[in-house]
Write a protein that holds these residues in place. Structure first.
Motif, PDB file in Angstrom:
ATOM      1  N   GLY A  18      47.730 136.590  82.707  1.00 20.37           N
ATOM      2  CA  GLY A  18      49.139 136.894  82.513  1.00 20.37           C
ATOM      3  C   GLY A  18      50.023 135.785  83.032  1.00 20.37           C
ATOM      4  N   THR A  19      51.314 135.896  82.765  1.00 20.95           N
ATOM      5  CA  THR A  19      52.298 134.925  83.229  1.00 20.95           C
ATOM      6  C   THR A  19      53.425 135.657  83.939  1.00 20.95           C
ATOM      7  N   VAL A  20      53.733 135.179  85.131  1.00 20.34           N
ATOM      8  CA  VAL A  20      54.811 135.741  85.942  1.00 20.34           C
ATOM      9  C   VAL A  20      55.999 134.787  85.876  1.00 20.34           C
ATOM     10  N   PHE A  21      57.157 135.296  85.479  1.00 20.17           N
ATOM     11  CA  PHE A  21      58.368 134.490  85.392  1.00 20.17           C
ATOM     12  C   PHE A  21      59.245 134.803  86.599  1.00 20.17           C
ATOM     13  N   LEU A  22      59.464 133.785  87.427  1.00 19.25           N
ATOM     14  CA  LEU A  22      60.163 133.961  88.694  1.00 19.25           C
ATOM     15  C   LEU A  22      61.532 133.297  88.682  1.00 19.25           C
ATOM     16  N   SER A  23      62.459 133.905  89.404  1.00 17.42           N
ATOM     17  CA  SER A  23      63.771 133.316  89.650  1.00 17.42           C
ATOM     18  C   SER A  23      63.918 133.151  91.156  1.00 17.42           C
ATOM     19  N   MET A  24      64.380 131.963  91.590  1.00 13.54           N
ATOM     20  CA  MET A  24      64.492 131.676  93.024  1.00 13.54           C
ATOM     21  C   MET A  24      65.841 131.045  93.332  1.00 13.54           C
ATOM     22  N   ASN A  60      66.083 133.474  98.269  1.00  9.62           N
ATOM     23  CA  ASN A  60      65.884 134.691  97.484  1.00  9.62           C
ATOM     24  C   ASN A  60      64.858 134.405  96.404  1.00  9.62           C
ATOM     25  N   ILE A  61      64.051 135.396  96.075  1.00  6.79           N
ATOM     26  CA  ILE A  61      63.064 135.247  95.015  1.00  6.79           C
ATOM     27  C   ILE A  61      62.864 136.597  94.357  1.00  6.79           C
ATOM     28  N   ALA A  62      62.722 136.604  93.038  1.00  3.17           N
ATOM     29  CA  ALA A  62      62.541 137.855  92.301  1.00  3.17           C
ATOM     30  C   ALA A  62      61.760 137.577  91.029  1.00  3.17           C
ATOM     31  N   ILE A  63      61.128 138.609  90.525  1.00  2.00           N
ATOM     32  CA  ILE A  63      60.365 138.528  89.273  1.00  2.00           C
ATOM     33  C   ILE A  63      61.265 138.953  88.122  1.00  2.00           C
ATOM     34  N   GLU A  64      61.372 138.084  87.116  1.00  2.00           N
ATOM     35  CA  GLU A  64      62.135 138.442  85.917  1.00  2.00           C
ATOM     36  C   GLU A  64      61.288 139.222  84.925  1.00  2.00           C
ATOM     37  N   GLN A  65      60.001 138.836  84.804  1.00  2.91           N
ATOM     38  CA  GLN A  65      59.151 139.459  83.793  1.00  2.91           C
ATOM     39  C   GLN A  65      57.697 139.092  84.076  1.00  2.91           C
ATOM     40  N   ARG A 100      61.927 143.205  81.134  1.00  3.08           N
ATOM     41  CA  ARG A 100      62.716 142.132  81.728  1.00  3.08           C
ATOM     42  C   ARG A 100      63.660 142.724  82.771  1.00  3.08           C
ATOM     43  N   GLU A 101      63.570 142.199  83.983  1.00  2.19           N
ATOM     44  CA  GLU A 101      64.358 142.713  85.099  1.00  2.19           C
ATOM     45  C   GLU A 101      65.603 141.860  85.339  1.00  2.19           C
ATOM     46  N   SER A 102      66.680 142.495  85.764  1.00  2.00           N
ATOM     47  CA  SER A 102      67.880 141.753  86.147  1.00  2.00           C
ATOM     48  C   SER A 102      67.703 141.200  87.555  1.00  2.00           C
ATOM     49  N   SER A 108      66.538 131.208  79.048  1.00  4.35           N
ATOM     50  CA  SER A 108      65.542 132.215  79.399  1.00  4.35           C
ATOM     51  C   SER A 108      64.374 131.586  80.130  1.00  4.35           C
ATOM     52  N   SER A 109      63.818 132.331  81.080  1.00  3.11           N
ATOM     53  CA  SER A 109      62.722 131.804  81.881  1.00  3.11           C
ATOM     54  C   SER A 109      61.455 131.615  81.074  1.00  3.11           C
ATOM     55  N   ASP A 110      61.259 132.392  79.988  1.00  2.00           N
ATOM     56  CA  ASP A 110      60.021 132.252  79.238  1.00  2.00           C
ATOM     57  C   ASP A 110      60.039 131.039  78.306  1.00  2.00           C
ATOM     58  N   ALA A 111      61.151 130.301  78.282  1.00  2.00           N
ATOM     59  CA  ALA A 111      61.214 129.069  77.507  1.00  2.00           C
ATOM     60  C   ALA A 111      61.061 127.835  78.388  1.00  2.00           C
ATOM     61  N   ILE A 112      60.477 128.015  79.560  1.00  2.00           N
ATOM     62  CA  ILE A 112      60.209 126.908  80.484  1.00  2.00           C
ATOM     63  C   ILE A 112      58.714 126.644  80.483  1.00  2.00           C
ATOM     64  N   PRO A 113      58.266 125.399  80.363  1.00  2.00           N
ATOM     65  CA  PRO A 113      56.826 125.120  80.378  1.00  2.00           C
ATOM     66  C   PRO A 113      56.171 125.619  81.661  1.00  2.00           C
TER      67      PRO A 113
END
Length: 281
Positions: free
Chosen positions: A143-149, A159-164, A242-244, A256-261
Motif C-alpha cells: 500500500g501507499t500512505v500519503f502524509l502531510s507534515m 504536525n503530521i497527519a495521514i491524508e489517505q 481521503r482525510e482533511s 494533491s498528495s497522490d500526484a507526488i512521486p
C-alpha cells in the motif's frame, strides 16, 4: 484505442474478481503517475508541455493529456513577464463506472519550480525508512500512505497527519481499516522523527514553517526493480478515504498528495496554482 482500454479494465476486473467482493467494483482503480514539465505564459495560459519517456506511456494516456493540459490556466505568484517552466506530475486513473461504461481521467496533478535551486526547497536530512509491519508482510499487503507534515524552524516535524492510505488488497471493512492503520502507523512512527534541511535561498527562506507532503510506499512486489521498470505501467489498488488536515489551510491544498512521486518531499506552497478543472473545462 478501445481494445487497449478493454485490456486495462480486464486487468482491473480480474483484480476485483480475485477479491471475491461485489461492491469493490465501484472502488477498485488502475493508476499510473506520469511525469514531465510544463511552460506557462505570464497570463497563466499553457505555452507548451512535455512528457518524460513518452514511448513508455500508453497512447490513450498521451491523448488524454494532449486533450486537456493545453486548456489549463494557472495563477502565477512570481509576477514576471516571462515563460515559467515547472515540473509536472499527473495521476492517471482508470476505473469501471458500471457494467457498460469505463472511464480514464487525470485525477490529480502537482507542480514544482523546475528552475528552483535545491536550497530553495525543504529536503529530508538522513531519513529513516519506515519498518514494514510484519503483520502486513505475512498477509502480502502492499500500500501507499500519503502524509502531510508541517516542518518548523528547527527542521523538526511539528504536525503530521495521514491524508489517505491506498491498499493493494480487499477484505471486509474491519480488515481494510486494520491494514490502513498498520501501514499508516508505521509511516507516522518513522517520519515524525525525521529532521529536514530548510530553505536557505528563495522567497520562502523566512517562512515560520513549511507544509510538505510525502507518499510512503510499502510494496512487496517491486523488490529488485527500479523506478524505470514500473514507469508507464498500470497498478491496481483500492483507494482509502481521503482525510482533511485540521491544521493545514485549505487554500494551500489545491494540488494533491497522490500526484507526488513516491519518496519525494513536496512543499505545498508552489509558484503555480491550477485555476481550471483537470479536464480543461
Amino acid at each position: 484505442m478501445k481494445r487497449w482500454m478493454t485490456v486495462v479494465l480486464c486487468m482491473l476486473m480480474a483484480y476485483v474478481a480475485s477479491a471475491h467482493a461485489g461492491d469493490v467494483r465501484k472502488t477498485a482503480e488502475a493508476t499510473m503517475l506520469v511525469t514531465g514539465s510544463i511552460e506557462v505564459m505570464p497570463d497563466g495560459t499553457v505555452h507548451d508541455y512535455s512528457i518524460d519517456r513518452p514511448e513508455k506511456i500508453p497512447p490513450l494516456v498521451l491523448d488524454l493529456i494532449k486533450n486537456n493540459v493545453p486548456n489549463w490556466k494557472f495563477r502565477r505568484d512570481d509576477h514576471l513577464e516571462a515563460i515559467f517552466k515547472a515540473k509536472m506530475n499527473l495521476r492517471i486513473v482508470a476505473k469501471r463506472v458500471d457494467d457498460q461504461h469505463d472511464s480514464i481521467t487525470i485525477s490529480s496533478a502537482s507542480f514544482g519550480d523546475a528552475d528552483a535551486a535545491h536550497t530553495d526547497q525543504v529536503s529530508a536530512k538522513n531519513p529513516r525508512l519506515p519498518h514494514y509491519p510484519l503483520d502486513a508482510i505475512k498477509a502480502r499487503v502492499s500500500g501507499t500512505v500519503f502524509l502531510s507534515m508541517r516542518v518548523g524552524r528547527t527542521g523538526q516535524v511539528e504536525n503530521i497527519a495521514i491524508e489517505q492510505v491506498n491498499l493493494n488488497m480487499y477484505g471486509n471493512d474491519a480488515q481494510m481499516r486494520h491494514y490502513r492503520e498498520v501501514l499508516g502507523d508505521a509511516a507516522l512512527d518513522a517520519l515524525k522523527t525525521w529532521t529536514f534541511n530548510l530553505p536557505t535561498t528563495g522567497k520562502h527562506v523566512t517562512d515560520p514553517y513549511w507544509d510538505v507532503r510525502m507518499p510512503v510506499a510499502f510494496d512487496l512486489n517491486v523488490l529488485g526493480q527500479s523506478a524505470e521498470d514500473t514507469y508507464g505501467k498500470w497498478k491496481t489498488y483500492i483507494p482509502g478515504p481521503r482525510e482533511s488536515i485540521p491544521w493545514a489551510k485549505s487554500s494551500k491544498l489545491s494540488s494533491s498528495s497522490d500526484a507526488i512521486p513516491e519518496g519525494s518531499v513536496s512543499q505545498v506552497d508552489q509558484p503555480l496554482q491550477l485555476m481550471t478543472a483537470l479536464d480543461g473545462a
